[in-house]
Design a protein around this motif. Structure first.
Motif, PDB file in Angstrom:
ATOM      1  N   HIS A 415      15.375  13.335  -6.126  1.00 23.99           N
ATOM      2  CA  HIS A 415      15.149  13.699  -4.723  1.00 23.99           C
ATOM      3  C   HIS A 415      13.686  14.036  -4.469  1.00 23.99           C
ATOM      4  CE1 HIS A 415      16.654  14.323  -0.776  1.00 23.99           C
ATOM      5  NE2 HIS A 415      16.289  15.584  -0.720  1.00 23.99           N
ATOM      6  N   ALA A 416      13.035  14.653  -5.432  1.00 21.07           N
ATOM      7  CA  ALA A 416      11.605  14.927  -5.279  1.00 21.07           C
ATOM      8  C   ALA A 416      10.809  13.625  -5.195  1.00 21.07           C
ATOM      9  CB  ALA A 416      11.113  15.778  -6.453  1.00 21.07           C
ATOM     10  N   MET A 417      11.178  12.647  -6.000  1.00 21.49           N
ATOM     11  CA  MET A 417      10.489  11.347  -5.949  1.00 21.49           C
ATOM     12  C   MET A 417      10.726  10.668  -4.602  1.00 21.49           C
ATOM     13  SD  MET A 417      11.212   9.898  -9.802  1.00 21.49           S
ATOM     14  CE  MET A 417      10.351   8.347  -9.503  1.00 21.49           C
ATOM     15  N   LEU A 418      11.972  10.774  -4.098  1.00 23.70           N
ATOM     16  CA  LEU A 418      12.292  10.185  -2.800  1.00 23.70           C
ATOM     17  C   LEU A 418      11.442  10.821  -1.704  1.00 23.70           C
ATOM     18  CD1 LEU A 418      14.349   8.171  -1.445  1.00 23.70           C
ATOM     19  CD2 LEU A 418      15.730  10.193  -0.937  1.00 23.70           C
ATOM     20  N   ALA A 419      11.379  12.154  -1.704  1.00 20.64           N
ATOM     21  CA  ALA A 419      10.597  12.864  -0.686  1.00 20.64           C
ATOM     22  C   ALA A 419       9.119  12.529  -0.792  1.00 20.64           C
ATOM     23  CB  ALA A 419      10.811  14.363  -0.821  1.00 20.64           C
ATOM     24  N   SER A 420       8.605  12.447  -2.018  1.00 16.95           N
ATOM     25  CA  SER A 420       7.178  12.157  -2.186  1.00 16.95           C
ATOM     26  C   SER A 420       6.829  10.777  -1.653  1.00 16.95           C
ATOM     27  CB  SER A 420       6.789  12.264  -3.665  1.00 16.95           C
ATOM     28  OG  SER A 420       7.393  11.230  -4.434  1.00 16.95           O
ATOM     29  N   ASN A 421       7.736   9.823  -1.816  1.00 17.36           N
ATOM     30  CA  ASN A 421       7.500   8.493  -1.268  1.00 17.36           C
ATOM     31  C   ASN A 421       7.549   8.507   0.254  1.00 17.36           C
ATOM     32  OD1 ASN A 421       7.386   6.000  -3.280  1.00 17.36           O
ATOM     33  ND2 ASN A 421       8.637   7.584  -4.235  1.00 17.36           N
ATOM     34  N   CYS A 422       8.505   9.228   0.806  1.00 14.14           N
ATOM     35  CA  CYS A 422       8.623   9.320   2.262  1.00 14.14           C
ATOM     36  C   CYS A 422       7.356   9.907   2.859  1.00 14.14           C
ATOM     37  CB  CYS A 422       9.832  10.178   2.621  1.00 14.14           C
ATOM     38  SG  CYS A 422      10.068  10.432   4.386  1.00 14.14           S
ATOM     39  N   PHE A 423       6.928  11.054   2.353  1.00 16.33           N
ATOM     40  CA  PHE A 423       5.750  11.712   2.909  1.00 16.33           C
ATOM     41  C   PHE A 423       4.477  10.917   2.608  1.00 16.33           C
ATOM     42  CE2 PHE A 423       8.210  15.878   1.938  1.00 16.33           C
ATOM     43  CZ  PHE A 423       9.083  15.602   2.986  1.00 16.33           C
ATOM     44  N   GLY A 424       4.429  10.308   1.415  1.00 17.66           N
ATOM     45  CA  GLY A 424       3.252   9.516   1.054  1.00 17.66           C
ATOM     46  C   GLY A 424       3.075   8.301   1.943  1.00 17.66           C
ATOM     47  N   GLN A 425       4.195   7.681   2.332  1.00 21.41           N
ATOM     48  CA  GLN A 425       4.107   6.515   3.208  1.00 21.41           C
ATOM     49  C   GLN A 425       3.591   6.895   4.593  1.00 21.41           C
ATOM     50  OE1 GLN A 425       4.795   3.049   2.759  1.00 21.41           O
ATOM     51  NE2 GLN A 425       4.590   3.658   0.626  1.00 21.41           N
ATOM     52  N   THR A 426       4.073   8.010   5.134  1.00 21.94           N
ATOM     53  CA  THR A 426       3.575   8.416   6.457  1.00 21.94           C
ATOM     54  C   THR A 426       2.095   8.764   6.386  1.00 21.94           C
ATOM     55  OG1 THR A 426       4.115  10.790   6.237  1.00 21.94           O
ATOM     56  CG2 THR A 426       5.861   9.336   7.017  1.00 21.94           C
ATOM     57  N   GLN A 427       1.692   9.385   5.284  1.00 23.41           N
ATOM     58  CA  GLN A 427       0.278   9.723   5.111  1.00 23.41           C
ATOM     59  C   GLN A 427      -0.573   8.462   5.015  1.00 23.41           C
ATOM     60  OE1 GLN A 427      -0.679  11.554   1.371  1.00 23.41           O
ATOM     61  NE2 GLN A 427      -2.590  12.452   2.123  1.00 23.41           N
ATOM     62  N   ALA A 428      -0.097   7.486   4.227  1.00 22.33           N
ATOM     63  CA  ALA A 428      -0.859   6.244   4.054  1.00 22.33           C
ATOM     64  C   ALA A 428      -0.972   5.479   5.365  1.00 22.33           C
ATOM     65  CB  ALA A 428      -0.195   5.377   2.988  1.00 22.33           C
ATOM     66  N   LEU A 429       0.115   5.435   6.127  1.00 20.74           N
ATOM     67  CA  LEU A 429       0.057   4.739   7.413  1.00 20.74           C
ATOM     68  C   LEU A 429      -0.931   5.404   8.356  1.00 20.74           C
ATOM     69  CD1 LEU A 429       3.855   4.038   8.017  1.00 20.74           C
ATOM     70  CD2 LEU A 429       2.081   2.320   7.626  1.00 20.74           C
ATOM     71  N   MET A 430      -0.983   6.723   8.317  1.00 21.88           N
ATOM     72  CA  MET A 430      -1.885   7.450   9.210  1.00 21.88           C
ATOM     73  C   MET A 430      -3.344   7.302   8.785  1.00 21.88           C
ATOM     74  SD  MET A 430      -3.860  10.443   9.331  1.00 21.88           S
ATOM     75  CE  MET A 430      -3.156  11.596   8.174  1.00 21.88           C
ATOM     76  N   GLN A 431      -3.652   7.595   7.530  1.00 22.27           N
ATOM     77  CA  GLN A 431      -5.051   7.671   7.148  1.00 22.27           C
ATOM     78  C   GLN A 431      -5.620   6.348   6.661  1.00 22.27           C
ATOM     79  OE1 GLN A 431      -5.024  10.739   4.093  1.00 22.27           O
ATOM     80  NE2 GLN A 431      -5.170   9.211   2.468  1.00 22.27           N
ATOM     81  N   GLY A 432      -4.775   5.484   6.098  1.00 23.42           N
ATOM     82  CA  GLY A 432      -5.277   4.218   5.598  1.00 23.42           C
ATOM     83  C   GLY A 432      -6.253   4.401   4.442  1.00 23.42           C
ATOM     84  N   LYS A 433      -7.063   3.381   4.207  1.00 20.33           N
ATOM     85  CA  LYS A 433      -8.093   3.443   3.164  1.00 20.33           C
ATOM     86  C   LYS A 433      -9.313   2.688   3.664  1.00 20.33           C
ATOM     87  CE  LYS A 433      -6.998   2.926  -1.194  1.00 20.33           C
ATOM     88  NZ  LYS A 433      -6.615   2.296  -2.494  1.00 20.33           N
ATOM     89  N   THR A 434     -10.441   3.355   3.693  1.00 10.27           N
ATOM     90  CA  THR A 434     -11.656   2.707   4.185  1.00 10.27           C
ATOM     91  C   THR A 434     -12.226   1.753   3.134  1.00 10.27           C
ATOM     92  OG1 THR A 434     -13.156   4.404   3.347  1.00 10.27           O
ATOM     93  CG2 THR A 434     -12.195   4.767   5.547  1.00 10.27           C
ATOM     94  N   TYR A 435     -13.112   0.895   3.585  1.00  7.58           N
ATOM     95  CA  TYR A 435     -13.781  -0.010   2.655  1.00  7.58           C
ATOM     96  C   TYR A 435     -14.568   0.787   1.620  1.00  7.58           C
ATOM     97  CZ  TYR A 435     -17.328  -3.142   0.794  1.00  7.58           C
ATOM     98  OH  TYR A 435     -18.154  -3.851  -0.051  1.00  7.58           O
ATOM     99  N   GLU A 436     -15.224   1.855   2.075  1.00  8.15           N
ATOM    100  CA  GLU A 436     -16.031   2.668   1.163  1.00  8.15           C
ATOM    101  C   GLU A 436     -15.158   3.305   0.089  1.00  8.15           C
ATOM    102  OE1 GLU A 436     -18.141   1.762   4.698  1.00  8.15           O
ATOM    103  OE2 GLU A 436     -16.190   2.778   4.472  1.00  8.15           O
ATOM    104  N   GLU A 437     -13.990   3.767   0.452  1.00  4.56           N
ATOM    105  CA  GLU A 437     -13.078   4.359  -0.529  1.00  4.56           C
ATOM    106  C   GLU A 437     -12.586   3.314  -1.516  1.00  4.56           C
ATOM    107  OE1 GLU A 437     -11.100   7.936   2.208  1.00  4.56           O
ATOM    108  OE2 GLU A 437     -10.280   5.913   2.260  1.00  4.56           O
ATOM    109  N   ALA A 438     -12.244   2.152  -1.003  1.00  7.81           N
ATOM    110  CA  ALA A 438     -11.778   1.074  -1.883  1.00  7.81           C
ATOM    111  C   ALA A 438     -12.888   0.626  -2.820  1.00  7.81           C
ATOM    112  CB  ALA A 438     -11.278  -0.094  -1.042  1.00  7.81           C
ATOM    113  N   TYR A 439     -14.098   0.537  -2.306  1.00  3.30           N
ATOM    114  CA  TYR A 439     -15.258   0.123  -3.111  1.00  3.30           C
ATOM    115  C   TYR A 439     -15.517   1.139  -4.219  1.00  3.30           C
ATOM    116  CZ  TYR A 439     -20.021  -1.388  -4.232  1.00  3.30           C
ATOM    117  OH  TYR A 439     -21.164  -1.832  -4.876  1.00  3.30           O
ATOM    118  N   ALA A 440     -15.460   2.443  -3.884  1.00  3.31           N
ATOM    119  CA  ALA A 440     -15.707   3.487  -4.870  1.00  3.31           C
ATOM    120  C   ALA A 440     -14.656   3.474  -5.975  1.00  3.31           C
ATOM    121  CB  ALA A 440     -15.731   4.843  -4.181  1.00  3.31           C
TER     122      ALA A 440
END
Length: 546
Positions: A415-440
């Motif tokens: 259940h902890a893994m399930l919750a972490s995926n749920c919250f992680g997906q909403t976070q990823a959709l919101m913040q995304g990843k910039t080119y600078e972060e990907a490059y670093a």
């Protein structure tokens, strides 16, 4: 322009959409540490976090102004009061009366409908208890151990999906099977594994003539008779939820085992009526009643909470915001709970059948999008398939994530893994990843500069993708009732804003009528093929293959 798109509130929202333009939610969260608390609310066992949406106070103010301009509260009150809000069919819309525990009278056409509702619920309770305690037996004296629930549309989806979602609350010793598709493979597969002496068939059709439901019930009847039962024995093994008492009794169903339906309850809202009998059989009446009470609690919230603190209103307005001002064409539902996996299909019918319209109440063809495409799947499965499109595709797809904080008999790590995926997906959709972060991230990976730049470009994600997160303390019957009612009222509010009738379904009716015409030509080889060229050719091809 239509009356709506020319209105002041609509025009103000167009300006708001331009103003927030390229503003990013990532920056808003950095600037407003209190944002999550500011844009969240809890009621009826549900917490809605809507902070990961492309909104600010000014946008919300304009959205609430739109709701007020479109008279959402007065339209809501008219529905609850039993007024004729389904104007194309001249009907009241009162599924809410079926779960009303206030004790107040509810009037339709100068008649108080509450006594008949309560009497029907008493009958459902008595019947369910008779099945569970073995008082109601099959014709050979065996107790009922299998139930086959036959319906289509809301009379199938509601009972099936609510029963699946509440699996931890199932009664032991009684299995319930759900059949809808007229494809004979399904009904035959279900019946093949059953003992007819221990089986109860529940047929749900207001008219007792719905093509798919009637044919599947006739197949079940033929199976029962071929297995050793007689026409007289049908009374102990078949029950109906129908308005057509005459047809049901002629079929062989005992009148005491015919439960009523009413014109003021649409199919997609019918689980609160006797259509919910299979749910009560699966869960026991106490849990079924809790489902009703949860829906009633959300009704009370919807009726009394100010627009600015009203969960269905807020979710509806967010949907309007993205559909009409950002061009979103679909909305994805992502339950992070295996037993709730069917919920997207339930909301799909509820929303798309209700608001898939193109004519406003004034007979005006709309010039704005109405109902979005509703789809989804359970988490975490979708993360390994269609989430890619949500993260990096060019289309905007708002998402609703759902998670119970506690689940019965669940391993804590799972259940902890399930919750972490749920919250992680909403976070990823919101913040995304910039080119600078990907490059670093690619530093010290042994890549050439050209390869590093290229790969960083592909790993960049824009973010700023909106989502709601709905948390439940646990998904018990009461909370599920509230959740279903939440989406019902969300759909109603959107229909009110778009000024459409959310309660008819003429597109569905057309397909039924034409399907019956085609069936006649398929079964009657002498019937003239006088339809369009394509349909004639298809019919002829099918005839020749038989």
């Amino acid at each position: 322009m239509t009356q709506l798109t020319a209105s002041p509130a609509w025009q103000a929202l167009q300006l708001q959409a331009q103003r927030i333009g390229d503003q990013h939610m990532r920056d808003w969260f950095a600037q407003q540490p209190e944002r999550a608390g500011r844009y969240s609310l809890s009621d009826c066992g549900i917490t809605l976090d809507y902070s990961k949406n492309r909104i600010n106070d000014a946008v919300l103010e304009s959205l609430f102004a739109l709701a007020k301009q479109q008279q959402v509260t007065s339209k809501r009150d008219a529905m609850f009061a039993g007024q004729v809000v389904n104007h194309t069919e001249g009907r009241a819309v009162l599924h809410t009366a079926l779960r009303d525990f206030s004790g107040d009278s509810i009037w339709v056409n100068d008649s108080d409908v509450t006594p008949e509702i309560k009497a029907t619920q008493v009958r459902i309770k008595a019947f369910v208890e008779a099945i569970h305690n073995g008082t109601h037996k099959g014709y050979t004296g065996k107790p009922i151990k299998q139930v086959v629930s036959i319906g289509i549309g809301g009379s199938f989806l509601g009972p099936k999906i609510m029963s699946e979602a509440l699996k931890p609350y199932w009664q032991q010793g009684l299995n319930v099977h759900f059949v809808a598709n007229v494809d004979g493979c399904h009904i035959q597969d279900v019946l093949a594994g059953l003992d007819h002496e221990e089986t109860l068939v529940v047929m749900s059709s207001k008219s007792f003539s719905t093509q798919e439901t009637l044919q599947n019930t006739l197949t079940a009847k033929d199976w029962f008779l071929r297995s050793g039962g007689t026409q007289q024995d049908i009374a102990k093994h078949f029950v109906a939820v129908s308005s057509n008492v005459k047809a049901a009794t002629e079929f062989g169903i005992a009148e005491d085992n015919i439960f009523p339906m009413w014109d003021w309850v649409g199919g997609r809202y019918s689980l609160w009526s006797a259509i919910g009998l299979p749910i009560a059989l699966r869960l026991g009446y106490e849990h079924y009643e809790a489902l009703l009470k949860g829906a009633y609690e959300m009704d009370c919230h919807f009726k009394t909470a100010p627009l600015e603190q009203n969960m269905p209103v807020i979710m509806a307005l967010l949907g309007v915001w993205y559909t009409n001002f950002f061009g979103a064409q679909s909305h994805v539902l992502l339950p992070y709970y295996h037993y709730l996996r069917g919920f997207p299909a339930y909301v799909q019918q509820l929303d798309m059948e209700s608001n898939g319209k193109s004519v406003a109440a004034e007979k005006e063809t709309v010039d704005y999008a109405t109902g979005p495409v509703i789809w989804g799947s359970e988490g975490t499965n979708g993360q390994h398939s269609f989430h890619q499109l949500i993260h990096q595709g060019q289309v905007l797809i708002p998402a609703d994530f759902m998670l119970p904080l506690k689940v019965p008999n669940q391993d804590a790590t799972h259940h902890a893994m399930l919750a972490s995926n749920c919250f992680g997906q909403t976070q990823a959709l919101m913040q995304g990843k910039t080119y600078e972060e990907a490059y670093a991230e690619l530093e010290d990976k042994g890549l050439s500069e050209e390869k590093r730049v290229s790969l960083a470009t592909h790993k960049t994600m824009p973010g700023n993708k909106p989502s709601n997160t709905l948390l439940f303390e646990q998904l018990d019957p009461r909370t599920l009732g509230s959740l279903v009612a939440l989406y019902e009222h969300k759909v109603f509010v959107q229909g009110a804003i778009w000024n459409i009738n959310s309660f008819d379904q003429w597109g569905v009716e057309l397909g039924k009528v034409l399907g019956n015409q085609v069936l006649d030509k398929i079964q009657n080889a002498d019937a003239a093929l006088d339809l369009d060229g394509s349909t004639n050719a298809l019919i002829e091809r099918f005839r020749n293959a038989q």
